[in-house]
Enzyme design. Structure first.
Site, short mmCIF file in Angstrom:
data_model
loop_
_atom_site.label_atom_id
_atom_site.label_comp_id
_atom_site.label_asym_id
_atom_site.label_seq_id
_atom_site.Cartn_x
_atom_site.Cartn_y
_atom_site.Cartn_z
N TYR A 117 -8.80 5.83 -14.31
CA TYR A 117 -8.54 6.40 -15.64
C TYR A 117 -8.39 5.35 -16.74
O TYR A 117 -8.21 5.70 -17.91
CB TYR A 117 -7.31 7.32 -15.59
CG TYR A 117 -7.61 8.69 -14.97
CD1 TYR A 117 -8.89 9.04 -14.55
CD2 TYR A 117 -6.60 9.64 -14.83
CE1 TYR A 117 -9.16 10.28 -13.99
CE2 TYR A 117 -6.87 10.89 -14.26
CZ TYR A 117 -8.15 11.21 -13.84
OH TYR A 117 -8.41 12.43 -13.29
N GLY B 141 -9.48 5.95 -5.13
CA GLY B 141 -8.24 5.20 -5.42
C GLY B 141 -7.07 5.61 -4.54
O GLY B 141 -7.22 5.87 -3.35
N VAL B 142 -5.88 5.70 -5.15
CA VAL B 142 -4.67 6.08 -4.39
C VAL B 142 -4.85 7.47 -3.81
O VAL B 142 -4.41 7.73 -2.68
CB VAL B 142 -3.43 6.17 -5.31
CG1 VAL B 142 -2.16 6.31 -4.51
CG2 VAL B 142 -3.32 4.99 -6.21
N ASP B 143 -5.44 8.35 -4.58
CA ASP B 143 -5.63 9.74 -4.17
C ASP B 143 -6.38 9.77 -2.82
O ASP B 143 -5.95 10.43 -1.86
CB ASP B 143 -6.45 10.44 -5.27
CG ASP B 143 -6.35 11.95 -5.20
OD1 ASP B 143 -5.58 12.45 -4.35
OD2 ASP B 143 -7.06 12.64 -5.98
N ASN C 76 -6.21 14.11 -9.71
CA ASN C 76 -6.95 14.67 -10.85
C ASN C 76 -6.60 16.16 -10.96
O ASN C 76 -5.90 16.70 -10.10
CB ASN C 76 -8.46 14.45 -10.70
CG ASN C 76 -8.97 15.06 -9.40
OD1 ASN C 76 -8.76 16.25 -9.14
ND2 ASN C 76 -9.62 14.25 -8.57
N ASP D 286 0.88 -1.15 0.00
CA ASP D 286 0.00 0.00 0.00
C ASP D 286 0.93 1.22 0.00
O ASP D 286 1.77 1.36 0.88
CB ASP D 286 -0.85 -0.05 1.28
CG ASP D 286 -1.70 1.17 1.46
OD1 ASP D 286 -1.50 2.17 0.73
OD2 ASP D 286 -2.58 1.14 2.34
N GLY E 16 -6.22 2.77 -12.74
CA GLY E 16 -7.44 2.49 -11.99
C GLY E 16 -8.61 3.18 -12.67
O GLY E 16 -9.00 2.84 -13.80
N SER F 234 -2.79 6.10 -13.59
CA SER F 234 -3.85 5.97 -14.63
C SER F 234 -4.44 4.57 -14.79
O SER F 234 -5.33 4.38 -15.62
CB SER F 234 -3.36 6.45 -16.02
OG SER F 234 -3.35 7.85 -16.05
N1 AR6 Z 1 -1.31 1.81 -2.97
C1 AR6 Z 1 -0.80 1.48 -4.18
N2 AR6 Z 1 -1.54 1.38 -5.30
C2 AR6 Z 1 -2.87 1.58 -5.21
C3 AR6 Z 1 -3.48 1.93 -3.98
C4 AR6 Z 1 -2.65 2.04 -2.83
N3 AR6 Z 1 -3.13 2.36 -1.64
N4 AR6 Z 1 -4.82 2.10 -4.20
C5 AR6 Z 1 -5.02 1.86 -5.51
N5 AR6 Z 1 -3.87 1.55 -6.12
P1 AR6 Z 1 -6.31 5.12 -9.31
P2 AR6 Z 1 -5.90 6.71 -11.75
C6 AR6 Z 1 -3.59 1.26 -7.53
O1 AR6 Z 1 -7.74 4.89 -9.68
O2 AR6 Z 1 -6.28 5.57 -12.59
C7 AR6 Z 1 -8.82 9.30 -8.33
O3 AR6 Z 1 -10.17 9.47 -7.98
C8 AR6 Z 1 -4.78 0.82 -8.36
O4 AR6 Z 1 -4.91 -0.59 -8.26
O5 AR6 Z 1 -6.04 5.50 -7.91
O6 AR6 Z 1 -4.70 7.50 -12.12
C9 AR6 Z 1 -8.15 10.61 -8.68
O7 AR6 Z 1 -8.64 11.69 -7.92
C10 AR6 Z 1 -4.35 1.25 -9.74
O8 AR6 Z 1 -3.52 0.24 -10.35
O9 AR6 Z 1 -5.68 6.31 -10.20
C11 AR6 Z 1 -8.45 10.75 -10.13
O10 AR6 Z 1 -9.73 11.31 -10.32
C12 AR6 Z 1 -3.47 2.47 -9.54
O11 AR6 Z 1 -3.20 2.50 -8.13
C13 AR6 Z 1 -8.45 9.34 -10.63
O12 AR6 Z 1 -8.78 8.52 -9.52
C14 AR6 Z 1 -4.10 3.81 -9.95
O13 AR6 Z 1 -5.49 3.83 -9.70
C15 AR6 Z 1 -7.08 8.92 -11.11
O14 AR6 Z 1 -7.16 7.65 -11.68
#
Ligand code: AR6
Length: 339
Positions: free
Chosen positions: A120, A31-33, A23, A9, A118, A116
């Site tokens: 995106y 997600g990560v954010d 974003n 994590d 997740g 991107s």
């Molecule tokens: N640690 C590591 N990786 C993670 C974690 C974590 N805690 N949580 C998720 N992932 P995403 P995006 C992985 O959706 O696609 C947000 O709402 C996850 O499995 O977080 O760039 C922002 O505000 C995936 O492989 O980011 C934006 O609106 C990767 O992290 C939008 O989502 C990215 O997933 C950005 O989308």
């Protein structure tokens, strides 16, 4: 300078900086954010408000607050629209801009999520490839002493395609299972004794009957005077013979400069097995020469370990790309190469 894959994590990474897949508003999301904002506490959002957003492909830095890292670097990845809308260039820029910012703030370690992939919607295998390419490009051309972690949540993200996984799985099974069948037939022999890591070093020494003469009749001093070429000596010789510079070799091996300096300055340096193998791959050695180099450090490649069989697979196929090999090791839950 190395690049390492880890399953973790990202909010738990104790690196100087972690990267947030944000974003354009920089005001939080899922997600990560979401995870990063929750773990950092509300002060992170307050600082983000002062940044007035961020464009796709760019990056901005804040403090880490309650996170174990010093900084959070917020970057905005591309939304996947089929691949024909410049998505790859934007994704590449996210990594490069974040690393530039990290280096400018004196960071020595940075952890990235797979931006991107997740919400995106960027296909994970392609995103992984671009992430690794962009990071390696940056590290190869930068003087910054940076260790970069690519934090992956699931194995699916590794670019090792289904077909290759199957091919490798059967290569590993053929050798691994064959050996363990043999072992079971020899009931008297405990299984652990077949495992290379379980072999005490002393067993690698020749028995008195096969010992060279000087060991039987000469003095110890005489025997020590006839020591073979050491691991460091052989490595430095092979680098010279390859025509590579030291830096080209250790960067290709995914080994950091400090570790290489230790090896260079200590004739009797004892490397970890993964380090020795990383150099063998960087030098594109064949299997016998790899075994020779490993032997200098008291190691061998055997069929009693999946790790060894995977390495053997790549060497016999003359596929020496450490990132590709590390992805495969990662997919098989094995230790990774490099520092
Ligand atoms: N640690 C590591 N990786 C993670 C974690 C974590 N805690 N949580 C998720 N992932 P995403 P995006 C992985 O959706 O696609 C947000 O709402 C996850 O499995 O977080 O760039 C922002 O505000 C995936 O492989 O980011 C934006 O609106 C990767 O992290 C939008 O989502 C990215 O997933 C950005 O989308």
């Amino acid at each position: 300078m190395p690049l390492l894959l880890v399953r973790e994590d990202i909010t738990r990474m104790k690196t100087d900086a972690i990267v947030n897949a944000a974003n354009t508003s920089l005001l939080g999301g899922g997600g990560v954010d979401g995870a990063i904002h929750r773990a950092a506490g509300p002060e992170l959002l307050e600082e983000c408000r002062e940044l007035h957003g961020c464009k796709p492909g760019q990056a901005k830095l804040t403090r880490g607050y309650k996170l174990p890292c010093r900084y959070v670097i917020h970057t905005v990845g591309p939304v996947w629209q089929g691949g024909g809308h410049g998505e790859e260039a934007v994704l590449r820029s996210c990594y490069t801009q974040s690393l530039t910012l990290a280096a400018a703030h004196g960071c020595t370690s940075v952890a990235f999520p797979l931006i991107s992939t997740g919400r995106y919607g960027y296909p994970k295998e392609q995103a992984m490839q671009t992430a690794q390419d962009a990071i390696m490009q940056f590290l190869t051309h930068s003087d910054a002493d940076l260790t970069v972690y690519l934090v992956v949540f699931d194995k699916e993200a590794t670019a090792i395609g289904r077909e290759r996984f199957k091919e490798l799985q059967s290569f590993v099974d053929d050798r691994y299972v064959a050996l363990h069948k043999d072992v079971r037939r020899r009931d008297a022999e405990p299984l652990e004794a077949m495992h290379e890591d379980a072999l005490p070093m002393a067993q690698a020494l020749p028995s008195p009957a096969s010992a060279p003469n000087f060991m039987v009749s000469g003095s110890l001093a005489e025997a020590l005077g006839q020591l073979d070429e050491s691991f460091s000596q052989m490595l430095l010789r092979l680098i010279d013979e390859s025509g590579m510079t030291d830096a080209q070799c250790y960067k290709k091996a995914n080994i950091d400069r400090k570790l290489f300096s230790k090896i260079r300055s200590d004739l009797h340096y004892h490397p970890k097995k993964t380090t020795a193998i990383a150099f063998a791959l960087a030098l594109e050695l064949d299997l016998p020469t790899t075994q020779d180099l490993l032997g200098k450090a008291g190691f061998t490649l055997s069929h009693s370990s999946k790790f060894d069989i995977i390495i053997e697979y790549f060497i016999t196929k003359k596929r020496y790309n450490i990132l590709e090999i590390n992805e495969t090791l990662f997919a098989f839950d094995q230790p990774l190469l490099g520092a």
